[in-house]
Design an enzyme around this catalytic site. Sequence first.
Site, PDB file in Angstrom:
ATOM      1  N   CYS A 134       0.870  -1.181   0.000  1.00  0.00           N
ATOM      2  CA  CYS A 134       0.000   0.000   0.000  1.00  0.00           C
ATOM      3  C   CYS A 134       0.906   1.231   0.000  1.00  0.00           C
ATOM      4  O   CYS A 134       2.103   1.112  -0.236  1.00  0.00           O
ATOM      5  CB  CYS A 134      -0.990  -0.022   1.168  1.00  0.00           C
ATOM      6  SG  CYS A 134      -0.251   0.222   2.791  1.00  0.00           S
ATOM      7  N   CYS A 146      -1.116   0.872   7.548  1.00  0.00           N
ATOM      8  CA  CYS A 146      -2.532   0.550   7.778  1.00  0.00           C
ATOM      9  C   CYS A 146      -2.938  -0.755   7.107  1.00  0.00           C
ATOM     10  O   CYS A 146      -3.076  -1.787   7.756  1.00  0.00           O
ATOM     11  CB  CYS A 146      -3.443   1.678   7.281  1.00  0.00           C
ATOM     12  SG  CYS A 146      -3.250   3.242   8.160  1.00  0.00           S
ATOM     13  N   SER A 152      -1.528  -2.679   4.366  1.00  0.00           N
ATOM     14  CA  SER A 152      -0.600  -3.771   4.044  1.00  0.00           C
ATOM     15  C   SER A 152      -0.087  -4.515   5.283  1.00  0.00           C
ATOM     16  O   SER A 152       0.038  -5.746   5.229  1.00  0.00           O
ATOM     17  CB  SER A 152       0.544  -3.289   3.151  1.00  0.00           C
ATOM     18  OG  SER A 152       1.228  -2.211   3.710  1.00  0.00           O
TER      19      SER A 152
END
Length: 153
Positions: free
Chosen positions: A8, A13, A15
């Site tokens: 990400c 957050c 990944s």
Amino acid sequence: MKKILFVCLGNICRSPLGEAIFNHKASMMGLDMVADSAGTAAYHVGEQPDHRSIEVARVHGVPINHKARKLIVEDFDRFDYILAMDGQNFQDMKSLTTGNTDHLFLLREFDQDANGKQDVPDPYYGGYDGFENVFQMVSRSIDQLIVHIEAEK
């Protein structure tokens, strides 16, 4: 051993949740697979996951232990599957490689409830409910990802 990488933007957050959920499920199932995660940007390198990612994982009994890192070119050779959390990060990671891209996917390609949506939304600017929604989405997708990987054996 199959190696899976979740990608990400900032790697604090979505990944790390993908990494933690995948590793928890693979361990519980006795699978010879391991996951890691990385970000396409270096905003949070060395940081722990967002406290809301840690909390939602804890509530679901999923251990999460990660330090953010940036995606590097060598990752494309080290991992069997590389899964982006959204279309922008998918394009960003594809632009980093000049080699084979057959092992690059959007995670929600494996979500049977995606209803045509490709992205796992970034919950960073929202509240806990957004993290719970992401947890459920990622968990469902990982269930089908594992089925896919097992079917390829």
